[in-house]
Design an enzyme around this catalytic site. Structure first.
Site, short mmCIF file in Angstrom:
data_model
loop_
_atom_site.label_atom_id
_atom_site.label_comp_id
_atom_site.label_asym_id
_atom_site.label_seq_id
_atom_site.Cartn_x
_atom_site.Cartn_y
_atom_site.Cartn_z
N HIS A 17 0.03 -0.36 12.27
CA HIS A 17 1.30 -0.72 11.64
C HIS A 17 1.88 -1.98 12.28
CE1 HIS A 17 1.71 3.90 11.06
NE2 HIS A 17 1.40 3.39 9.87
N LYS A 41 5.53 14.85 3.44
CA LYS A 41 4.50 14.98 4.47
C LYS A 41 5.05 15.93 5.52
CE LYS A 41 2.23 10.46 4.59
NZ LYS A 41 2.00 9.27 5.41
N ARG A 90 -6.18 -0.49 4.26
CA ARG A 90 -7.42 -0.23 5.02
C ARG A 90 -8.57 -0.15 4.05
NH1 ARG A 90 -4.52 4.65 7.77
NH2 ARG A 90 -3.60 4.44 5.72
N SER A 128 -2.08 7.43 11.36
CA SER A 128 -1.21 8.26 12.20
C SER A 128 -1.71 9.69 12.22
CB SER A 128 0.23 8.25 11.67
OG SER A 128 0.79 6.98 11.80
P1 ADP Z 1 3.04 5.97 4.05
O1 ADP Z 1 3.36 7.41 4.16
O2 ADP Z 1 4.06 5.17 3.32
O3 ADP Z 1 1.64 5.63 3.62
P2 ADP Z 1 2.28 5.19 6.71
O4 ADP Z 1 3.18 5.22 7.88
O5 ADP Z 1 1.11 6.10 6.74
O6 ADP Z 1 3.25 5.45 5.53
O7 ADP Z 1 1.78 3.71 6.43
C1 ADP Z 1 2.65 2.68 6.14
C2 ADP Z 1 1.87 1.49 5.64
O8 ADP Z 1 1.03 1.00 6.68
C3 ADP Z 1 0.93 1.78 4.46
O9 ADP Z 1 0.88 0.63 3.64
C4 ADP Z 1 -0.40 2.02 5.13
O10 ADP Z 1 -1.48 1.75 4.25
C5 ADP Z 1 -0.32 0.99 6.25
N1 ADP Z 1 -1.18 1.35 7.38
C6 ADP Z 1 -1.33 2.56 7.96
N2 ADP Z 1 -2.23 2.49 8.97
C7 ADP Z 1 -2.65 1.20 9.01
C8 ADP Z 1 -3.60 0.49 9.82
N3 ADP Z 1 -4.33 1.11 10.77
N4 ADP Z 1 -3.77 -0.83 9.60
C9 ADP Z 1 -3.06 -1.45 8.63
N5 ADP Z 1 -2.18 -0.85 7.82
C10 ADP Z 1 -1.96 0.46 8.01
#
Ligand code: ADP
Length: 163
Positions: A17, A41, A90, A128
């Site tokens: 992130h 979630k 990703r 995460s």
């Molecule tokens: P959500 O529940 O909105 O998907 P996340 O916290 O899981 O929230 O992810 C927020 C954003 O960050 C999303 O666009 C997700 O694809 C991106 N993201 C999550 N992990 C990574 C990573 N390792 N590298 C790049 N982007 C990521």
């Protein structure tokens, strides 16, 4: 001044992130990391904790700020005056979901563009949820999250879960 909203659950924030946020901050005047208060979630951290963990991680980045929101992401983007919503992509898991969400957002707010940035190669397989699973079983997570996030995870996972 172009403001970009980078929304997510961030439960908790990872280096993946932060990589997207930092790269977006090099392109836009201001990046707001928007913590979604009530995603569908099973969350480990409260909204306040998720916000605080990000704030600590970006404290030396002057054009990144952190806030939380409820309701539709596009409504929050409008309130901020953000022209752009940034998301991270990703390799395999994200594309279809992000495409769907981007089309829905575009329908609700045609004036806001969704821009996806490709995840850096070293964070392609970092999520995460998987990272929390590793932490839960005492796995090594120190190069996946900032040290204060690793500490918060250890403390949270050692404490009995509240119902
Ligand atoms: P959500 O529940 O909105 O998907 P996340 O916290 O899981 O929230 O992810 C927020 C954003 O960050 C999303 O666009 C997700 O694809 C991106 N993201 C999550 N992990 C990574 C990573 N390792 N590298 C790049 N982007 C990521």
């Amino acid at each position: 001044m172009t403001i970009a909203l980078y929304p997510g659950s961030f439960d908790p924030v990872t280096f993946g992130h932060l990589d997207i946020a930092t790269r977006a901050a090099a392109v836009f005047d201001e990046v707001v990391m928007g913590v979604f208060h009530t995603p569908q979630k099973n969350l480990l951290f409260t909204t306040e904790e998720r916000v605080e963990l990000i704030r600590k991680a970006v404290k030396n980045m002057p054009n990144i700020r952190v806030d939380y929101y409820e309701g539709m992401t596009v409504d929050f983007a409008r309130r901020l005056g953000a022209k752009v919503i940034v998301r991270g992509l990703r390799m395999s898991p994200d594309f279809e979901r992000e495409f769907e969400m981007a089309l829905m957002n575009k329908k609700q707010a045609p004036e806001i563009e969704v821009m996806c940035m490709m995840a850096s190669v070293q964070y392609q397989f970092l999520s995460s949820s998987l990272m929390k699973d590793a932490a839960r079983y005492g796995g090594y997570i120190d190069d996946l999250v900032p040290s204060h996030v690793a500490e918060a995870l250890r403390a949270k996972l050692a404490a009995p879960r509240k119902k």
